[in-house]
Design a protein around this motif. Structure first.
Motif, short mmCIF file in Angstrom:
data_model
loop_
_atom_site.label_atom_id
_atom_site.label_comp_id
_atom_site.label_asym_id
_atom_site.label_seq_id
_atom_site.Cartn_x
_atom_site.Cartn_y
_atom_site.Cartn_z
N CYS A 109 -66.60 101.64 10.05
CA CYS A 109 -67.67 100.73 10.46
C CYS A 109 -68.69 100.59 9.34
CB CYS A 109 -68.35 101.27 11.72
SG CYS A 109 -69.67 100.21 12.35
N ASN A 119 -59.57 97.73 20.46
CA ASN A 119 -59.60 97.66 21.91
C ASN A 119 -58.68 96.52 22.32
OD1 ASN A 119 -60.23 97.09 24.62
ND2 ASN A 119 -62.27 97.98 24.37
N GLU A 122 -59.96 94.04 25.09
CA GLU A 122 -61.00 93.10 24.64
C GLU A 122 -60.53 92.24 23.47
OE1 GLU A 122 -64.16 92.62 25.82
OE2 GLU A 122 -63.92 94.08 27.44
N LYS A 124 -60.45 93.07 20.29
CA LYS A 124 -61.34 93.20 19.15
C LYS A 124 -61.55 94.68 18.84
CE LYS A 124 -65.19 92.02 22.17
NZ LYS A 124 -66.32 91.13 22.32
N MET A 126 -64.02 97.75 18.43
CA MET A 126 -65.32 98.09 19.01
C MET A 126 -65.71 99.50 18.56
SD MET A 126 -64.71 96.54 22.82
CE MET A 126 -66.40 96.65 23.32
N SER A 132 -71.08 98.17 17.60
CA SER A 132 -70.71 97.03 16.76
C SER A 132 -69.33 96.53 17.17
CB SER A 132 -70.68 97.43 15.28
OG SER A 132 -71.97 97.80 14.86
N GLN A 133 -69.12 95.22 17.03
CA GLN A 133 -67.84 94.63 17.40
C GLN A 133 -67.36 93.72 16.28
OE1 GLN A 133 -68.17 92.77 21.24
NE2 GLN A 133 -68.93 94.63 22.21
N TYR A 134 -66.03 93.73 16.10
CA TYR A 134 -65.38 92.92 15.08
C TYR A 134 -64.22 92.17 15.72
CZ TYR A 134 -67.73 96.44 12.19
OH TYR A 134 -68.66 97.27 11.61
N ASP A 135 -63.99 90.93 15.29
CA ASP A 135 -62.86 90.18 15.85
C ASP A 135 -61.54 90.70 15.30
OD1 ASP A 135 -62.52 89.10 13.30
OD2 ASP A 135 -63.13 87.09 13.85
N ARG A 142 -70.73 91.23 16.48
CA ARG A 142 -71.90 91.78 17.16
C ARG A 142 -72.36 93.01 16.40
NH1 ARG A 142 -72.54 95.69 21.32
NH2 ARG A 142 -74.46 95.37 22.45
#
Length: 180
Positions: A109, A119, A122, A124, A126, A132-135, A142
Motif C-alpha cells: 500500500c 477482495n 468487491e 478490488k 482493499m 485504502s482501495q484500488y481497482d 479511495r
C-alpha cells in the motif's frame, strides 16, 4: 659499548635516516590504505549493474514461478502473490484467456506499506490497515493512499515468469511512474 678513545660515536647519515623513514611510512601507509579503501568503497553508490534481464518471480517456497505450472494451478481472474522486484510481494494476474497479464502489481500500500489483499467479492484491492482501495488495475480509488500501486513488467523466459521494472508512462494515470 665502551667508546674507544679518539673515535667519534656512531651517528647515522642522512641517507640511512631517509631510507628508514621511507620504510616506516610505506608500511604504515599500506596498512591504512588497506583499511581505508573498503571503508570508502562502502559509501560509493553502485552504478550500472548488468544487462537488465529482470528478476525471476519466486513462489511462497522460494522456487522459480513457471508459467505452465502457474496457469495449471490458477484460474482465470486469479490474483496471487509472488516475490517480485526488491523482494516485495507482487500480484500476478491470470487473464480470462488463461494467460498471465503483461504487468504485475506491487502489493504494498502506498499509504503506510501494508500488504493489500485482493477482495474478490468487491472486485478490488482493499487495504486492511486504513481502508485504502484500488481497482483491478491497482489504480487508487479511495484514500488515504495517495498513489496507485507500483507496476512491473511480466515476461516469460524459458517458461519462467520474469519481472522487470516499469519505467514507461503509467497506463492508468498517464503520468510518469512515481516508483522509479
Amino acid at each position: 659499548m665502551a667508546e674507544v678513545a679518539g673515535e667519534e660515536p656512531f651517528v647515522p647519515d642522512m641517507d640511512r635516516r631517509k631510507l628508514m623513514n621511507s620504510i616506516l611510512l610505506g608500511s604504515v601507509g599500506l596498512n591504512v590504505a588497506g583499511l581505508a579503501v573498503p571503508y570508502i568503497a562502502f559509501f560509493v553508490p553502485r552504478t550500472g549493474g548488468g544487462a537488465g534481464g529482470g528478476l525471476v518471480a519466486k513462489d511462497a517456497l522460494g522456487d522459480d514461478v513457471k508459467v505452465s505450472g502457474w496457469l495449471a494451478t490458477h484460474q482465470a481472474g486469479d490474483r496471487s502473490l509472488v516475490q517480485g522486484l526488491k523482494g516485495d510481494a507482487t500480484y500476478l494476474i491470470v487473464k480470462e484467456d488463461k494467460t498471465i497479464e503483461n504487468y504485475g502489481l506491487n502489493a504494498v500500500c502506498t499509504h503506510l506499506g501494508c500488504v493489500v489483499p485482493w477482495n474478490k467479492a468487491e472486485n478490488k484491492f482493499m487495504c486492511p490497515c486504513h481502508g485504502s482501495q484500488y481497482d483491478k488495475t491497482g489504480k487508487v480509488v479511495r484514500g488515504p493512499a495517495p498513489l496507485s500501486l507500483a507496476l512491473a513488467h511480466v515476461n516469460e523466459n524459458d517458461d519462467k515468469v520474469v519481472l522487470t521494472p516499469w519505467t514507461e508512462t503509467d497506463f492508468r494515470t498517464n503520468v510518469a511512474p512515481w516508483w522509479k
